[in-house]
Design an enzyme around this catalytic site. Structure first.
Site, PDB file in Angstrom:
ATOM      1  CE1 TYR A   1      -2.063  -4.958   5.694  1.00 49.35           C
ATOM      2  CE2 TYR A   1      -1.488  -4.534   3.407  1.00 49.35           C
ATOM      3  CZ  TYR A   1      -1.746  -4.067   4.666  1.00 49.35           C
ATOM      4  OH  TYR A   1      -1.700  -2.724   4.933  1.00 49.35           O
TER       5      TYR A   1
ATOM      6  CB  ILE B   1       4.901  -5.178   7.498  1.00 51.42           C
ATOM      7  CG1 ILE B   1       5.472  -6.611   7.463  1.00 51.42           C
ATOM      8  CG2 ILE B   1       4.960  -4.555   6.105  1.00 51.42           C
ATOM      9  CD1 ILE B   1       4.708  -7.577   6.584  1.00 51.42           C
TER      10      ILE B   1
ATOM     11  CE1 TYR C   1     -16.606  -0.876  -5.559  1.00 44.26           C
ATOM     12  CE2 TYR C   1     -16.526  -2.653  -7.147  1.00 44.26           C
ATOM     13  CZ  TYR C   1     -17.132  -1.524  -6.646  1.00 44.26           C
ATOM     14  OH  TYR C   1     -18.276  -1.055  -7.228  1.00 44.26           O
TER      15      TYR C   1
ATOM     16  CB  THR D   1      -0.902   0.022   1.248  1.00 43.17           C
ATOM     17  OG1 THR D   1      -1.676  -1.169   1.288  1.00 43.17           O
ATOM     18  CG2 THR D   1      -1.829   1.227   1.223  1.00 43.17           C
ATOM     19  CB  THR D   2       3.720   2.231   2.180  1.00 41.23           C
ATOM     20  OG1 THR D   2       2.951   1.836   3.319  1.00 41.23           O
ATOM     21  CG2 THR D   2       4.471   3.497   2.507  1.00 41.23           C
TER      22      THR D   2
ATOM     23  NE  ARG E   1      -5.153   1.879   2.167  1.00 35.50           N
ATOM     24  CZ  ARG E   1      -4.464   3.015   2.002  1.00 35.50           C
ATOM     25  NH1 ARG E   1      -3.751   3.522   2.989  1.00 35.50           N
ATOM     26  NH2 ARG E   1      -4.487   3.641   0.851  1.00 35.50           N
TER      27      ARG E   1
ATOM     28  CE  LYS F   1       1.160  -4.392   6.967  1.00 35.14           C
ATOM     29  NZ  LYS F   1       1.457  -3.549   5.777  1.00 35.14           N
TER      30      LYS F   1
END
Length: 296
Positions: free
Chosen positions: A135, A206, A109, A46-47, A140, A164
């Site tokens: 994850y 992480i 989504y 994501t980052t 999100r 994660k």
């Protein structure tokens, strides 16, 4: 054996002015982390703005990072997608390229039922010859991996080894560890919960924070593992104001600003992300100085 213990940086992706990936600067960032205590590079998460990368960019970024790291520390490739076929392809190719592990986010989504998540992760694991860290970040993706689902996958699939956990729900994390009898590689996905998750048997974090404070993030974990719980806790609490500033706008807007404030040329953001509001940027700079980070 875990892919890594300690601090894995969820590394940002630097861009040129035209929005293309700046691989020269990416190499400098990788070198910076290898030299400053980071225990693993997590690329295309994501980052790293993976959501706006083409599949070609995604795989090139992974391959270059593996080359740049040159075996100094493990590389974990973000290969998740809301399309199972895409996640399978990215995961297969990243494993072939030599990634030490894969970080696979839940479908976003379109979401999935828990049964759908089991089939999604099993399909990826069948095709990708690398250990997989699931994850879970429902804030999100809108899709949570329930503890029973995590436990079932880790027990049934040899190369699904960890999670994660970024739900922010410590009770959920504790339930995962109870159901797996601790036989799972657990990583904090929230920088403000590193110590609590290590206390439950976690292997590390992480981290977004590690982009700007790699040595300190490593030390939070290292001190804990060495038995210096008080020292670990002190560092964790000292970092809270900076962590709050790094999440004052949606990630990775603040952290990319923070890295640029340190004098690293990492470029802008890809739309729909936009530059940080000036008032928030000033608070971020203040928090960085208070933490002891030198600004350019």
């Amino acid at each position: 054996m875990a892919i890594f213990t300690g601090s894995g940086v969820a590394i940002i992706t630097p861009f040129h002015e035209d929005g293309s990936i700046n691989y020269d600067q990416l190499k400098k960032l990788v070198d910076y982390h290898c030299e400053n205590g980071t225990d693993s590079i997590v690329i295309c998460g994501t980052t790293g703005e993976s959501a706006t990368m083409t599949e070609e960019e995604h795989l090139e970024c992974i391959k270059r990072t593996i080359d740049f790291t040159a075996g100094r520390i493990p590389v974990i490739a973000g290969t998740g997608s809301n399309c199972t076929a895409t996640a399978v392809e990215l995961s297969r190719e990243a494993a072939k390229a030599g990634a030490d592990g894969l970080l696979v986010v839940t479908p976003y989504y379109n979401k999935a039922t828990q049964k759908g998540l089991i089939e999604h992760y099993k399909a990826i694991a069948r095709e990708a010859d690398a250990p997989i860290i699931m994850y879970s970040v429902a804030s999100r993706t809108g899709c949570n991996i329930e503890p029973a689902t995590v436990a079932a996958l880790v027990k049934e699939v040899d190369n699904i080894v960890g999670v994660k956990e970024a739900s922010g729900n410590i009770s959920q994390v504790a339930k995962i560890m109870q159901l797996t009898q601790g036989d799972i590689d657990l990583y904090s996905g929230n920088d403000d919960q590193i110590v609590p998750i290590l206390a439950l048997g976690g292997k590390g974090v992480i981290s977004v924070l590690s982009n700007v404070a790699p040595r300190e993030t490593h030390e939070i974990c290292a001190k804990f593992f060495a038995g210096d719980i008080e020292g670990s806790r002190e560092l964790q609490l000292k970092a809270i104001p900076l962590i709050n500033a790094l999440f004052s706008e949606v990630n990775p807007i603040p952290v990319k600003k923070a890295v640029s404030l340190m004098g690293m040329e990492v470029g802008g953001l890809r739309m729909p992300l936009t530059e940080m509001e000036e008032a928030n940027a000033q608070k971020l700079a203040q928090a960085m100085r208070a933490f002891g980070i030198q600004l350019a």
